[in-house]
Design a protein around this motif. Structure first.
Motif, PDB file in Angstrom:
ATOM      1  N   MET A  31       0.825  -1.207   0.000  1.00  0.00           N
ATOM      2  CA  MET A  31       0.000   0.000   0.000  1.00  0.00           C
ATOM      3  C   MET A  31       0.863   1.262   0.000  1.00  0.00           C
ATOM      4  N   ALA A  32       1.987   1.218   0.697  1.00  0.00           N
ATOM      5  CA  ALA A  32       2.901   2.363   0.693  1.00  0.00           C
ATOM      6  C   ALA A  32       3.455   2.601  -0.717  1.00  0.00           C
ATOM      7  N   LYS A  33       3.812   1.528  -1.392  1.00  0.00           N
ATOM      8  CA  LYS A  33       4.331   1.642  -2.766  1.00  0.00           C
ATOM      9  C   LYS A  33       3.261   2.211  -3.699  1.00  0.00           C
ATOM     10  N   ALA A  34       2.035   1.724  -3.560  1.00  0.00           N
ATOM     11  CA  ALA A  34       0.949   2.215  -4.407  1.00  0.00           C
ATOM     12  C   ALA A  34       0.702   3.701  -4.178  1.00  0.00           C
ATOM     13  N   TRP A  35       0.793   4.148  -2.922  1.00  0.00           N
ATOM     14  CA  TRP A  35       0.613   5.584  -2.627  1.00  0.00           C
ATOM     15  C   TRP A  35       1.753   6.409  -3.224  1.00  0.00           C
ATOM     16  N   ARG A  36       2.974   5.932  -3.063  1.00  0.00           N
ATOM     17  CA  ARG A  36       4.115   6.670  -3.622  1.00  0.00           C
ATOM     18  C   ARG A  36       4.004   6.796  -5.137  1.00  0.00           C
ATOM     19  N   GLU A  37       3.500   5.755  -5.770  1.00  0.00           N
ATOM     20  CA  GLU A  37       3.379   5.744  -7.229  1.00  0.00           C
ATOM     21  C   GLU A  37       2.089   6.406  -7.710  1.00  0.00           C
TER      22      GLU A  37
END
Length: 266
Positions: A31-37
């Motif tokens: 979820m952190a990766k999806a938010w950053r992207e």
């Protein structure tokens, strides 16, 4: 595991509702990766669970009933690392709870960027420690743990200001104080690999305390409150215990926390 929440609040709640420890860590990082992207367009709103989902084990005990941890011997090192892994698992939930719970406070996107980064770090820390437990023949859930960290979240669920004061600025700052001694104990026991993990975690936790200080001072400024006076009042009102030395003054200073915040508080 579905990976398509519509908003950041949905993502936060999905992590909080994930029970298996390793799955929670994996989902946190996803979820952190999806938010950053920028795969989530909005912060959104939602209602986080009263308590995060947790695995069936470890058994949760009152802090006073927990045995004292030692680094001597393989069993002692497993117990020590298990306790720290439990703290990091709690920290995953604490970071996502602050994201989901406080969406009505008029905070800028930077606030959520910061706490998503914390949630990602805490998940990685849990994975490192859980991997080390496996190296030593243990696993998360093998030993009892305490519920003190989530009790602090429950005590501060009504207002972001005390949440920031108690969780990052008291509890995580305690980690800055304790980590050098933990690393030294592990090295003395001949476990350099575990000590190196603790050194890395300790260095990254400075950033987490700094994020807490940053947004605590931001809120104090917006509410026209003196940050040091407010912190000391909130600690006396909301924290069950006292702030006790020794303090890692250098690490706290790197996090923007001057001694005026924490010495002395009666």
């Amino acid at each position: 595991m579905s990976l398509d929440p519509l908003t950041l609040s949905d993502a936060a709640i999905s992590v909080l509702e994930t029970a298996p420890a390793e799955d929670k860590a994996i989902r946190s990082r996803q979820m952190a990766k999806a938010w950053r992207e920028r795969k989530m367009a909005e912060i959104g709103t939602g209602t986080p669970p009263v308590r995060p989902a947790r695995p069936a084990h470890p058994e949760l005990l009152p802090p006073r009933d927990m045995p004292r941890r030692k680094a001597q011997g393989e069993k002692g090192r497993i117990a020590l690392i298990h306790a720290i892994a439990h703290i990091e698992l709690n920290a995953i939930d604490l970071a996502w709870d602050i994201i989901a719970r406080f969406t009505a406070d008029g905070l800028p996107r930077d606030f959520y960027d910061d706490w998503v980064r914390v949630a990602d770090d805490e998940a990685r820390h849990f994975q490192m420690l859980n991997g080390r437990l496996a190296d030593l023949g243990g696993a998360y859930g093998d030993l009892p743990a305490h519920d003190g960290l989530w009790e602090a979240a429950e005590e501060t669920k009504d207002d972001l200001l005390p949440r920031l004061a108690i969780v990052p600025m008291v509890l995580e700052a305690r980690g800055l104080d304790a980590t050098p001694g933990t690393s030294a104990r592990l090295r003395k026991a001949g476990d350099d690999k575990s000590a190196e993990i603790m050194d890395q975690i300790g260095a990254e936790e400075v950033r987490h305390v700094a994020i807490g200080v940053k947004w605590f001072e931001h809120l104090c400024d917006s509410r026209e409150m003196d940050p040091i006076e407010t912190f000391r009042r909130l600690v006396s009102e909301r924290f069950k215990g006292r702030l006790k030395p020794p303090f890692a003054d250098e690490a706290r200073a790197l996090a923007g926390m001057s001694p005026a915040y924490y010495m002395p508080i009666d």
